[in-house]
Design a protein around this motif. Structure first.
Motif, PDB file in Angstrom:
ATOM      1  N   THR A  22       1.126  -1.244  -0.262  1.00  0.00           N
ATOM      2  CA  THR A  22      -0.129   0.422   0.097  1.00  0.00           C
ATOM      3  C   THR A  22       0.558   1.158   0.134  1.00  0.00           C
ATOM      4  O   THR A  22       0.302   2.067   0.508  1.00  0.00           O
TER       5      THR A  22
ATOM      6  N   ARG B 231      -0.660 -11.651  -2.043  1.00  0.00           N
ATOM      7  CA  ARG B 231      -0.288 -10.824  -0.597  1.00  0.00           C
ATOM      8  C   ARG B 231       0.344  -9.529  -0.306  1.00  0.00           C
ATOM      9  O   ARG B 231       1.194  -9.092  -1.624  1.00  0.00           O
TER      10      ARG B 231
ATOM     11  N   ASP C 107       3.455  -4.952   4.530  1.00  0.00           N
ATOM     12  CA  ASP C 107       4.260  -3.412   5.402  1.00  0.00           C
ATOM     13  C   ASP C 107       5.593  -2.927   5.216  1.00  0.00           C
ATOM     14  O   ASP C 107       5.780  -2.506   5.776  1.00  0.00           O
TER      15      ASP C 107
ATOM     16  N   GLU D 264       0.505 -10.337   4.393  1.00  0.00           N
ATOM     17  CA  GLU D 264      -0.793  -9.913   4.677  1.00  0.00           C
ATOM     18  C   GLU D 264      -1.610 -10.956   3.125  1.00  0.00           C
ATOM     19  O   GLU D 264      -1.645 -10.302   2.272  1.00  0.00           O
TER      20      GLU D 264
ATOM     21  N   LEU E 105      -4.275 -10.939   0.519  1.00  0.00           N
ATOM     22  CA  LEU E 105      -5.566 -10.137  -0.208  1.00  0.00           C
ATOM     23  C   LEU E 105      -6.395 -11.065  -0.168  1.00  0.00           C
ATOM     24  O   LEU E 105      -7.472 -12.019   0.089  1.00  0.00           O
ATOM     25  N   THR E 106      -8.047 -10.258   0.942  1.00  0.00           N
ATOM     26  CA  THR E 106      -9.494 -10.763   1.181  1.00  0.00           C
ATOM     27  C   THR E 106     -10.194  -9.561   1.274  1.00  0.00           C
ATOM     28  O   THR E 106      -9.687  -8.538   0.748  1.00  0.00           O
TER      29      THR E 106
ATOM     30  N   THR F 181     -12.131  -8.541   3.412  1.00  0.00           N
ATOM     31  CA  THR F 181     -12.069  -7.838   4.608  1.00  0.00           C
ATOM     32  C   THR F 181     -11.303  -6.971   4.521  1.00  0.00           C
ATOM     33  O   THR F 181     -11.300  -5.761   5.387  1.00  0.00           O
ATOM     34  N   TRP F 182      -9.691  -7.397   4.169  1.00  0.00           N
ATOM     35  CA  TRP F 182      -8.718  -6.482   4.069  1.00  0.00           C
ATOM     36  C   TRP F 182      -8.769  -4.973   2.942  1.00  0.00           C
ATOM     37  O   TRP F 182      -9.036  -4.850   3.999  1.00  0.00           O
TER      38      TRP F 182
ATOM     39  N   ASN G 238     -11.456  -2.409   5.259  1.00  0.00           N
ATOM     40  CA  ASN G 238     -10.662  -1.872   6.324  1.00  0.00           C
ATOM     41  C   ASN G 238      -9.447  -0.758   5.547  1.00  0.00           C
ATOM     42  O   ASN G 238      -9.182  -0.289   5.771  1.00  0.00           O
ATOM     43  N   TYR G 239      -8.634  -1.152   4.052  1.00  0.00           N
ATOM     44  CA  TYR G 239      -7.545  -0.586   3.347  1.00  0.00           C
ATOM     45  C   TYR G 239      -8.747   0.661   2.628  1.00  0.00           C
ATOM     46  O   TYR G 239      -8.084   1.606   2.643  1.00  0.00           O
TER      47      TYR G 239
END
Length: 958
Positions: A84, A106, A109, A174, A176-177, A179-180, A183-184
């Protein structure tokens, strides 16, 4: 037991060095090279793949989607590691990534993650692209990027380090879903809001200048300036009519407004066939042309401002006799006709014949018509300016598009075809297939705004019902719906109240919906004109989209060959050209891309192979189209200059162009029997342009009648053509016909066209001299072939007898390599003569080929061809030993390959020189009768071009 030569594989060294040498990858618009093609080739050939990229855009990902779905069919999967960083990647692109089942994603961070690498697993080797290119359309096709591509062995320290580094970051990243993403999305929106606020605080307000309006700030773009100059040039030459040919979306209305402003007419008339077009044109003119609003008026079903200075009229209204009679023929000194290809209709002709303006301009995107009306003649053949799709994309005048040729549904093992009945076109299975594809390939923007073109009205209506039942908002529009109803639904689409308008042909032209971000073609291609019209519905730029997605469902349709013709604009009717446009789409400019799923590609190749492009009807239509355009009988050189039929297509099926003209009943002067024979000779042997020497000699002889050998050689040297004795001797044998077999000499007149006399001068024979002097039409035809051959010769390297990747016949080889005679009848698979050994391979043999000649020739890699000699040959056979010992004997092995016999003709791609790998030579047996045969690996001097290699080795029949 197999026998082998126990020799060192020296020829493999150069091949290995080339394979493992790093290469610089850049985006070069001049050579049509880009990073994307290397990424695609990596995907096409790999067993697995990994991408490590900081930035991903929807447009960049779109360029790979069809290739990823092909890999899914093969059971091949990959991984993508991104982040990101700087909030560059928007939430929507992450949702697009989730759609790709065979791609695991994935997110790391890792602070400052800025990597760019593409890793492809070839089992024993790895192919890597590492450098500056992110997974964005700009980086893959446009930006000046530096990347290194290299192939490394799986056991090298470098790839082991790369793999370790990837796994280390991957394992602590992490997944990728959805849900992720949610949040992003919250963080992304907050970041974007902060950026907007920051920009607002630092924005400098512009200073208002007196007399500066929004209209006055609009200026012509580069292409419009060229067009305006072209229009003025027509007027300066004293012409009163001009035609503008401009691709949909390139600003024809603005262009016309700029020209009206320059012309400054006392009164202007703008004619179109729909009031919606007039209202938009009127608004544009008011913003660009000086004058008060009162000077602008409408003449249509809703407006009757007949006295307006700038009058915008529907043809339906102004063509009525009672309306037309209210005007004086000279009331308007400037008349504009939009969509002028419709001008063959009686209503248009009535208006055009009535008025006598100082200047009339017609505008169209499609001047080629199927209704036998000649638009060019109407405008006295004055084409002031022309810009087609490819040029418009290059100039960034249109919205970029990503075209996907996708596979239509199979029903009971059979793909949808021309005869499929309605009940099968709208089955639940096909609707599911449609939805799967439109969801997978997606769209640019926040909400889909799509057009779906069906094959018939009842299909459109039924499909709309079924899609609405699946949660979409759609409406079916047909020719039975009123203009008002159509415009209402268009507004609903633009405002986001509809997802799709489903129609047949009513939106092919004359409709402007700039927000359209997805066009779906759920019907067979009947003409390249209609194809481009429908594709063009999404090409207008709009701030709500970065690109438009074109999804074309390709079934088992006989007209599929029209798809590459329409996309490339190649109207040569040359099958090989069309195939090349399928395997190499670098002709498409800018940020656009053309992609075909493999099964869809198979359907198009099948259509190309099964279609007779040289039938007299098609050739006559192309001939008439060009004749309409230039206003006279065209010659071969005209076809080349206007990018129409390849002259070779005509002469492949006719003795000469003169013979073709007679076949289509063109009234042309006659030729003597000998003149016809000469025309056949130069049409069959010289027109292809594969060697410049004959062209240069004939050109000199036409101009001078006689030419010295020294002058001829000097001219060849100026053109960088070889002048060795073998080549010059070959030219003489072509000109005196001694090269040819007896049957050809008979066809060509059995008389030398020219000879070299004892004074070292080339002279035409007396009959030829007399014909050129007395039969002006014969001289024109002769000159035309020579000029056309000179143009075609630009495709070939003048310094070499053979140009890599061009196509040649066995007869071409004999001629171009200076053999004394045409020995094509004795070459078959290969032949050894003097210091040469041409090898001709048909890669995919027909099932009907006898097993005794069905050799297992195959590429082991782009540099290695496993090749078999004739049967009943052993390691002790003299011809085998000559080939195996080619290095010691200075025997030049030349490799020619064609995909299969369905390619038609006797042409083979020339792949360059090769040398045998002695360590691979072995004697084995034929499968049918056990007769001996020798096989060996031939190592090519240079690796085969990746696109051509993939085309050759892929068997689309299996």
């Amino acid at each position: 037991m197999n026998e082998t030569f126990n020799l060192t594989a020296v020829p493999q060294i150069n091949s290995v060095l080339e394979k493992y040498s790093p290469k610089l990858l850049i985006n070069n618009p001049i050579t049509k090279e880009n990073v994307l093609s290397s990424v695609v080739e990596g995907l096409t050939s790999c067993q697995a793949f990994r991408f490590v990229v900081a930035f991903v855009t929807e447009s960049g990902l779109a360029m790979l989607k069809s290739h990823l779905i092909d890999l899914k069919r093969k059971g091949i999967a990959g991984k993508l590691l991104t982040s990101t960083y700087l909030f560059f990647n928007n939430p929507k692109v992450f949702r697009e990534l989730l759609k790709i089942d065979n791609l695991e994603v994935r997110l790391t961070d890792l602070e400052g993650f800025h990597s760019k690498g593409y890793i492809f697993d070839y089992n024993d080797d790895f192919f890597l692209i590492i450098g500056s290119a992110n997974l964005t359309a700009q980086a893959l096709k446009i930006n000046y990027e530096w990347n290194v591509s290299l192939t490394v062995n799986a056991n090298t320290k470098f790839i082991l380090e790369v793999n370790d580094q990837f796994e280390e970051i991957w394992n602590r990243s992490e997944s990728l879903t959805e849900t992720w993403i949610k949040n992003y999305e919250i963080l992304y929106v907050q970041h974007t809001a902060k950026q907007i606020m920051k920009e607002e605080l630092t924005k400098v307000e512009p200073i208002d200048l007196p007399n500066q309006s929004a209209g006055n700030s609009i200026t012509p773009n580069k292409m419009q300036n060229y067009a305006l100059a072209g229009i003025q040039e027509v007027r300066d030459a004293g012409h009163q009519r001009a035609l503008i040919v401009s691709a949909t979306g390139t600003g024809k209305t603005y262009l016309s407004a700029f020209d009206v402003k320059n012309f400054n007419p006392k009164r202007m008339l703008f004619i179109a066939h729909r009031e919606q077009i007039l209202l938009k044109a009127k608004s544009d003119f008011e913003g660009l042309v000086s004058g008060s609003p009162d000077e602008y008026g409408l003449l249509s079903g809703t407006g009757k401002h007949i006295g307006a200075k700038y009058l915008f009229a529907t043809v339906q209204t102004i063509s009525k006799p009672e309306v037309l009679s209210q005007f004086d023929p000279r009331d308007f000194d400037y008349i504009l006709i939009d969509e002028v290809h419709k001008a063959g209709a009686a209503s248009y002709r009535r208006v055009i014949d009535y008025f006598a303006p100082e200047f009339m301009m017609g505008m169209t995107a499609t001047p080629e018509r199927t209704d036998d009306f000649n638009i060019y003649e109407l405008f006295n053949y004055n084409v002031a300016y022309e810009i087609r799709l490819q040029e418009a994309l290059e100039e960034d005048m249109l919205c970029p598009f990503h075209y996907f040729g996708v596979t239509d549904l199979e029903l009971n093992g059979e793909t949808i075809d021309d005869t499929t009945i309605l009940s099968k076109l709208v089955t639940e299975e096909r609707v599911s297939h449609l939805i799967e594809k439109i969801e997978y390939y997606g769209y640019s923007g926040q909400k889909v705004k799509g057009l779906i073109f069906c094959s018939r009205k009842d299909e459109a209506i039924e499909l709309s019902v079924k899609m609405n039942g699946r949660g979409y908002e759609t409406v079916a529009l047909t020719g039975e719906d009123s203009i008002e109803q159509r415009e209402l639904q268009v507004q609903k689409l633009e405002h986001g109240d509809l997802d799709y308008i489903i129609t047949v042909d009513i939106f092919n032209e004359g409709i402007d919906i700039p927000t359209v971000n997805q066009v779906v073609m759920l019907r067979q291609t009947q003409s390249s004109i209609v194809f481009i019209q429908q594709l063009g519905r999404g090409l207008r730029k709009h701030k709500a989209k970065e690109f438009v997605t074109i999804i074309d469902f390709i079934g088992n349709y006989k007209n599929n060959y029209l798809i590459p013709i329409a996309l490339s604009g190649d109207r040569s009717l040359n099958k090989d050209n069309i195939r090349r446009k399928m395997k190499d789409t670098s002709y498409i400019n800018g940020l656009s891309s053309i992609n075909f799923e493999e099964v869809a590609k198979e359907q198009i190749y099948k259509s190309i192979n099964n279609t007779n492009l040289t039938e007299l009807k098609k050739l006559k239509e192309a001939y008439q189209e060009l004749k309409n355009r230039i206003g006279r009988m065209p010659f071969l050189i005209d076809f080349i200059q206007h990018n129409l039929i390849d002259p070779g297509v005509i002469t492949d099926t006719h003795k000469s162009y003169h013979h073709f003209l007679l076949r289509i009943r063109e009234d042309v002067p006659s030729l003597t029997n000998y003149e016809a024979q000469v025309m056949e000779m130069i049409s069959k042997e010289i027109l292809n342009g594969k060697r410049r020497h004959e062209i240069v000699l004939l050109d000199l002889l036409i101009n001078q009648g006689v030419v010295s050998h020294d002058r001829y050689v000097t001219k060849l040297m100026e053109l960088n053509c070889p002048t060795d004795e073998r080549t010059i001797s070959s030219i003489r044998r072509i000109m005196d016909l001694s090269f040819f077999v007896a049957s050809d000499r008979e066809k060509y007149g059995n008389v030398p066209i020219c000879t070299l006399d004892e004074d070292n001068y080339y002279r035409l024979n007396e009959t030829m001299k007399h014909s050129l002097a007395t039969n002006h039409f014969f001289k024109k035809l002769f000159r035309d072939v020579v000029d056309s051959a000179a143009e075609k010769s630009r495709m070939y390297d003048p310094k070499l007898p053979l140009t890599v990747y061009q196509k040649y016949t066995r007869k071409d080889f004999c001629r171009l390599l200076g053999w004394e005679n045409d020995e094509k009848g004795t070459i078959f698979g290969y032949a050894i003569k003097n210091d040469m050994c041409p090898i001709f391979v048909t890669y995919h043999k027909k099932e009907s080929v006898a097993s005794s000649t069905n050799y297992g020739d195959e590429f082991l890699s782009p540099t290695t061809l496993k090749w078999f000699t004739r049967s009943k040959r052993t390691l002790r056979s003299e011809e085998v030993r000559k080939i195996v010992e080619a290095n010691e004997n200075d025997l030049h092995i030349q490799i020619f390959v064609k995909k299969d016999d369905d390619e038609g003709g006797s042409d083979f791609y020339y792949l360059g020189k090769a040398k045998p790998d002695p360590s691979s030579v072995q004697q084995t047996t034929m499968s049918d009768d056990g007769s001996p045969v020798v096989c060996m690996n031939l190592i090519l001097e240079h690796a085969v071009d990746p696109k051509l290699y993939r085309y050759i080795i892929t068997d689309y029949k299996n």
